[in-house]
Design a protein around this motif. Structure first.
Motif: not given
Length: 232
Positions: A19-30, A70-80
């Motif tokens: 996460x420190x090296x590759x934080x989420x971005x608008x490209x990876x996280x709608x 926010x909800x999509x990130x917490x529900x679907x993203x591995x880091x989220x």
């Protein structure tokens, strides 16, 4: 409507490092407009100490297009999904001092507030590496001031190598936070923050530095067994 969040979670060190090296971005996280991922530090800890880079404890400060993102990130993203197992607070932006290049569109002020309502403060800074010893000399007393202040319910710092540092604090009231900033708190050595800010104005510690003020909107999960961190 834009929403900000601040997350705390315990993660495996390898996951924190990614996460420190590759934080989420608008490209990876709608719907994500910007995110800062950092490893926690204990305020006031010795400079050479495991508490100065806690790879099992991660913080993320983020700006989102809306709460659905926010909800999509917490529900679907591995880091989220991992962050969802920790604690986070959703925030309404109120004011900023200075500006971050990563968040160029925030106005100087976006609302009003009462002096007795709870408030959250976030700072993000990009350090001048040559100024780190001087920054630690002036900054550590401020860390202890905020950590031990009776007006805070939670105060911490976080770091991303090599030069990004952030602080996060939840205050019982705007009044108590402003008294701390201006050196008027009824505590020992109340002028520590004001003195450090005067020194920063004399010769800046940072390439860029911004302080943000937020109204806490909703609190989710638990941190170190605590719930109800945001005063009601």
């Amino acid at each position: 409507m834009t929403v900000h969040t601040f997350h705390l979670a315990e993660l495996p060190p390898a996951r924190t490092s990614r996460a420190l090296l590759r934080p989420p971005s608008g490209t990876t996280t709608p719907g994500l407009e910007h995110a800062e991922c950092l490893a926690l530090m204990r305020l006031g800890a010795p400079t050479v100490s495991p508490d100065r880079l806690q790879l099992r404890r991660v913080a993320m400060f983020a700006q989102w297009r809306d709460e659905d993102a926010v909800e999509r990130f917490l529900d679907r993203d591995p880091l989220g999904r991992q962050l969802a197992e920790g604690w986070h607070v959703r925030l309404e932006f109120l004011r900023r001092w200075s500006r971050l290049a990563a968040l160029p569109d925030l106005p100087a002020r976006a609302g009003s507030w009462g002096r007795d309502e709870p408030v959250v403060a976030v700072t993000v800074a990009r350090m001048r590496l040559g100024e780190v010893p001087r920054f630690l000399r002036w900054g550590k007393p401020v860390e202890r001031l905020v950590r031990d202040h009776p007006g805070t319910t939670l105060a911490l710092a976080a770091f991303r190598p090599a030069r990004t540092i952030s602080t996060f604090s939840v205050w019982r009231s705007v009044r108590e936070m402003e008294e701390m900033v201006h050196g008027r708190s009824a505590v020992e050595a109340p002028d520590r923050h004001a003195a450090a800010m005067a020194e920063r104005r004399r010769r800046d510690f940072h390439h860029e530095f911004a302080t943000f003020r937020f109204r806490p909107v909703s609190e989710h999960g638990a941190w170190e067994g605590r719930t109800g961190i945001v005063p009601v």
